[in-house]
Design an enzyme around this catalytic site. Sequence first.
Site, PDB file in Angstrom:
ATOM      1  N   CYS A 194       0.829  -1.206   0.000  1.00  0.00           N
ATOM      2  CA  CYS A 194       0.000   0.000   0.000  1.00  0.00           C
ATOM      3  C   CYS A 194       0.865   1.258   0.000  1.00  0.00           C
ATOM      4  O   CYS A 194       0.446   2.309  -0.489  1.00  0.00           O
ATOM      5  CB  CYS A 194      -0.955  -0.001   1.193  1.00  0.00           C
ATOM      6  N   HIS A 227      -1.192   0.507   7.590  1.00  0.00           N
ATOM      7  CA  HIS A 227      -1.687   0.602   6.224  1.00  0.00           C
ATOM      8  C   HIS A 227      -1.575   2.053   5.757  1.00  0.00           C
ATOM      9  O   HIS A 227      -1.745   2.980   6.550  1.00  0.00           O
ATOM     10  CB  HIS A 227      -3.143   0.133   6.169  1.00  0.00           C
TER      11      HIS A 227
END
Length: 1028
Positions: A147, A578
């Site tokens: 990510c 994330h």
Amino acid sequence: MKEITGIQDSAFLLAALKAADGDLMEAVTFLTEDPAPEPVQSPAAAEPSAWEGSVVGKQLPQDVGAAPAPHNQDSLRTANTVRPLESPKASAAERDAAERPQDAHSAENKNRSKRKRCEVWGESPKQSDWRRAGDWPVGMKNIGNTCWFSAVIQSLFQLPDFRRLVLGYSLPQNVLESCRSHTGKRNIAFMQELQCLFALMLGTWRKFVDPSAALELLRDVFRSAEQPQQDVSEFTHKLLDWLEDAFQLTVNVTSLGDKSENPMVQLFYGTFLTEGVHEGNTFSKIETFGQYPLQVNGYRNLNECLEGAMVEGEMDEATASQSVKYGQERWFTKLPPVLTFELSRFEFNQSLGQPEKIHTKLEFPQTMYMDRYLYCNKDLIQMKREEMKRLKEKMVTLQQKLERYMEYGSGPARFPLPDMLQYVLEFIATKPAGAVCSAQSSQTTPLHSQAKPHVLDVLSQPDSIQERTDARTEDEAFFVANSSPQQSSSVDLQPPVSPAELSERPAPHVVSREELNLVQTCLQRWRNEIEQDVQDLKESIARINLSIEQMYCDPLLQQVPYRLHAVLVHEGQANAGHYWAFIYDQPRKRWLKYNDISVTESSWEELERESFGGLRNASAYCLMYISDQVSPAGADEGEGPEARQLQKEVEALSPELRHYIQEDNWRLEQEAEEWDEEQSCKIPQMEPSPTSELQDLSSESGPEQSPVCEPSVHSLSSEHARIAKEQTAKAIANTADAYEKNGVEAALCEAFHEEYSRLYLLSKETPTPQNDARLQHVLIYFLQNNAPQQVVERTLLEQFADKNLSYDERSISIMKVARAKLSEIGPDDVDMEEYKRWHEDYSLFRKVSIYLLTGLELYQNRKYQESLTYLVYAYQSNTKLLLKGTNRGVSESLIALYRRKCLLKLNEVAASLFVSCEEAHVSEGVSILNELIIPCMHLMNNFEISKEDLDAIEVMRNRWCSYLGREDMDAKLQMKLGELLPRLLDGSTEVIVLKEPPKIRPNSPYDLCSRFAAVMESIHGASAVAVQ
């Protein structure tokens, strides 16, 4: 608690724990609860029952309940049997007019949720879920803890200047052949892969692209077993270095070694001058910067961070010769068109021996004026800094003076001085107990008890003391003017109290009138003087605050604006988390959220919630500002919409890149064809229907059927007729007299009328938690949801045309007449597409009900894995129904409640298995987490997620995060945990595939209603949710 909440203030954590009476979970809930105002619940979630506001509870029109059987034998479409439909429709029209705004609002909210998140779930996602919608930006696939790559690349791609540089990159053949170094070859290879990736992001028909090829080159550099997820700043530094080296090869063709001509340097790099004093010696040097690092701890906003980074120590020319003095100032001498700030949100905890994330709140503006940090404004800024320093020193002095007034006393307990004087006034005005006993009941005594306010509270409410002062001054002036003892005892400074309470208060033993007047006069004068001093101090502090806030609002210091282009966000802790990005879309004039494959419309408010920090474990990690030198995305607005601009960029690509895009789009079409073929071979998962019977019925229906939509329509409507055949047969049995006396058509008309009247009455019954009349018959569902009259009539007529009614001669005769009537109904009479949709909705409603009941039964039997699958599918399918109206589906809150309970139970099971350290149990726990818990959490985590679901997700995530660094876990288990956490914390909407639960044989209406009643009765005592 520090790990779970991200709050590092030990005193604050202890206070929360004390407030929770030692309950750790309650303290964590208190600390992690979002203090923002609770959003207004959507109608589907807020209403306790879908019956509210529907037909139920209203009186049935008298002409329906008492309508006589018709006697004419004309077509059913003109017979009196159709007339009972008119009254219900009239009342339905009135009700629809009243309810339409609410239903529209509900549908709008649901559609907004659907637009905000791209939820792909189930065994067979639609092609629309992986096809690009027009010119909408594409997402990027997360191929395992990548990510960070997506967040950075998307931010850079949306810079038109950078995009054009990458897509236009080329090297002469002789340069390619002469490049011998491994680093040079790697950089060229990476540029080529980045070119292909950018080309696809421009011209692909896919909803998201796969960056695997470019990532493979990066993995060789970043590969580390101890660091599964890369740091954004580290990657960006490395990326810019590679790109700079790659472009330097093109620069060297004409200007060997001249980095100033490198387009990457021109776009991303600036210079600053450092001037300072060290041990009495002055120094000065110019340095180059790319990403400018800023400390977050101790600062409230970006300007404070920059001010702290630009000035260190003291810079005073008068004391520069003293060796004890040290200080330095930095001034930007050249700002790049793309200005990137790296926010240092990680620090190393020496006691724990591991890094920790800083979760404190840091605000940043949409437009940043850089004038105050430029060398050309040095003299003006130094003057303003001196003025700012003077004002802050004065502010501290005033605050200390105010604190002496507001925290007066020499002991440990301190109080506001004006209040203490008021207490003395109240004391001397209190009569002794003997005098109180003879006083009148209407007399009162002042009562004043006020908690000790903090000086900051006083500052934040500058008018509160003055308002209280004004009120008291009037009362006390009256008290002084009327100085007799009797009058003074009745002054109404506070609400009246009882004589019994007065007798318990301390009071002077003996006070003469002269003493009382003297003391009151002095105290009142002193109190007024002090309150005036307090008010003056507050006004002075407010003026200084305003001066500080407006110090740099000089128009001369607003000549170099930088607009916020992208915000890179990190959620999680230091060792797991994330990344996603918010990027401003200039042509659309709105913020977009790039979260792996999902690209959704966003807002500045959502960006603030998720980027400023301080609330949860999500906060901005990198800020990208751009100057007016950077051309806006979408080029010239006058040339047309963005789709045309994208097409122009695609056409400007090299033939090789255009061919690359065409090949990928061709592969997409091939994949789509293969997908269609696979889907055509799959058995539908909807309620099974008797295929052979439907084929027989279809063959006898005649050639007047529509060859396109009729088979599907008949499949469901005939299935619903078959489900209700026992009720239809009973209605036919009650028409024996009409059949004998007036013939088959009269019998059909009477049965039609009686059955409709019965179903209409049932649709009006007041519901109970244990009863849902919609499960009894399709027409009850239609009537409660205001289905069109033609749909209701045809559906009921089809009930009597069902081939399964062939029990006796009368039933067969009625069935044949009903079929004849059906054949007379043409396309102009009934919209068959609409007819089909209504039956599809009822079929889905029955499926949702069956899944819900099955899930609840399994939950009660503690079969949480099986239960969760049914409940998730029930919720997702029910959401589609509720988009059309609150009475189309079942109680959303009920499914959500037990889905949440089941998920929490299952998480406990998985966590217990994981920490058991036994290999088989660990594998089972990981399997439950990957196959059920994580997909379910991602489906729940949409734009309109409820506070209860959000809290449950936080509890589950925190449970797994608490295992980080546990000494009783071996390194192998910790490594496995490190692989799990990114997916668990990843809030993006990836392609989520949940296996559909096993098919369930459909129940008859009576069995289904009995089962519904039993399940709801068993949970009703334990659940406060209103069941429909």
